[in-house]
Design a protein around this motif. Structure first.
Motif, PDB file in Angstrom:
ATOM      1  N   ALA A  85      -6.529  -5.198  -9.227  1.00 20.41           N
ATOM      2  CA  ALA A  85      -6.317  -3.843  -8.708  1.00 20.41           C
ATOM      3  C   ALA A  85      -5.262  -3.846  -7.601  1.00 20.41           C
ATOM      4  CB  ALA A  85      -7.634  -3.265  -8.193  1.00 20.41           C
ATOM      5  N   VAL A  86      -5.297  -4.863  -6.762  1.00 17.57           N
ATOM      6  CA  VAL A  86      -4.300  -4.971  -5.694  1.00 17.57           C
ATOM      7  C   VAL A  86      -2.911  -5.158  -6.300  1.00 17.57           C
ATOM      8  CG1 VAL A  86      -3.454  -6.475  -3.831  1.00 17.57           C
ATOM      9  CG2 VAL A  86      -5.850  -5.751  -3.883  1.00 17.57           C
ATOM     10  N   LEU A  87      -2.795  -6.015  -7.312  1.00 20.25           N
ATOM     11  CA  LEU A  87      -1.485  -6.243  -7.933  1.00 20.25           C
ATOM     12  C   LEU A  87      -0.908  -4.970  -8.532  1.00 20.25           C
ATOM     13  CD1 LEU A  87      -1.821  -9.709  -9.696  1.00 20.25           C
ATOM     14  CD2 LEU A  87      -0.445  -9.119  -7.695  1.00 20.25           C
ATOM     15  N   ILE A  88      -1.701  -4.266  -9.302  1.00 16.13           N
ATOM     16  CA  ILE A  88      -1.167  -3.067  -9.951  1.00 16.13           C
ATOM     17  C   ILE A  88      -1.013  -1.919  -8.949  1.00 16.13           C
ATOM     18  CG2 ILE A  88      -3.291  -1.983 -10.832  1.00 16.13           C
ATOM     19  CD1 ILE A  88      -1.412  -1.899 -13.547  1.00 16.13           C
ATOM     20  N   GLY A  89      -1.947  -1.811  -8.017  1.00 16.42           N
ATOM     21  CA  GLY A  89      -1.865  -0.738  -7.030  1.00 16.42           C
ATOM     22  C   GLY A  89      -0.730  -0.924  -6.048  1.00 16.42           C
ATOM     23  N   THR A  90      -0.578  -2.135  -5.546  1.00 18.78           N
ATOM     24  CA  THR A  90       0.520  -2.404  -4.613  1.00 18.78           C
ATOM     25  C   THR A  90       1.852  -2.265  -5.330  1.00 18.78           C
ATOM     26  OG1 THR A  90      -0.883  -3.910  -3.363  1.00 18.78           O
ATOM     27  CG2 THR A  90       1.462  -4.072  -2.964  1.00 18.78           C
ATOM     28  N   GLY A  91       1.914  -2.762  -6.561  1.00 18.26           N
ATOM     29  CA  GLY A  91       3.152  -2.633  -7.338  1.00 18.26           C
ATOM     30  C   GLY A  91       3.544  -1.184  -7.546  1.00 18.26           C
ATOM     31  N   ALA A  92       2.586  -0.356  -7.925  1.00 17.34           N
ATOM     32  CA  ALA A  92       2.872   1.061  -8.138  1.00 17.34           C
ATOM     33  C   ALA A  92       3.247   1.745  -6.830  1.00 17.34           C
ATOM     34  CB  ALA A  92       1.659   1.748  -8.770  1.00 17.34           C
TER      35      ALA A  92
END
Length: 154
Positions: A11-18
């Motif tokens: 979730a951190v990877l996709i959320g931070t990326g977005a």
């Protein structure tokens, strides 16, 4: 707990990326060097704190889950997840450098009250071009983690 940590890392990877992509794009579209420099400074910090931490945690928790649950590292969905993870990393490392360079170029333009240089625009669109497949790969990894399809690697 292990599964929770793994899901939170994803979730951190996709959320931070977005989030990073959104804020960098909005700052860029505004065209104000001082805003771009400030946003890029925060984005670089966020990438080092959140993304880098998740990048380290994900393979550890993922490997431990494979072992604990009894999956095989040779399951197609796991192999494809690893391939996409490596691809994402290969794209992310240059992106971090690009973000730092964009930050520096924008800060210089702001300090000198000059327009953003052509180098800034070239790097920004390269950053954007790297971000699309990187984000798509992370989304694909999440899908593979949830679906756990029995797919062949080759």
């Amino acid at each position: 707990m292990l599964k929770y940590l793994h899901i939170m890392g994803a979730a951190v990877l996709i959320g931070t990326g977005a989030g990073i992509a959104f804020f960098m794009l909005v700052a860029h579209l505004g065209g104000k060097p001082i805003v771009i420099a400030a946003v890029a400074r925060i984005v670089v910090i966020a990438d080092f704190i959140f993304t880098a931490t998740a990048v380290v945690v994900q393979p550890i928790t993922g490997s431990l889950l494979v072992w604990q649950v009894g999956y095989s590292f040779w399951d197609g969905w796991i192999i494809w997840s690893i391939v996409l993870y490596v691809l994402t990393g290969a794209l992310w490392l240059p992106v971090v450098w690009m973000q730092m360079r964009l930050r520096d170029l924008a800060a210089k333009a702001a300090a000198e009250s000059t327009p953003l240089p052509n180098e800034y625009h070239r790097i920004f669109w390269l950053w954007f071009a790297f971000g699309i497949p990187a984000f798509t790969a992370v989304a694909g990894i999440l899908w593979l983690m949830v679906a756990k399809l029995q797919i062949a690697f080759f």
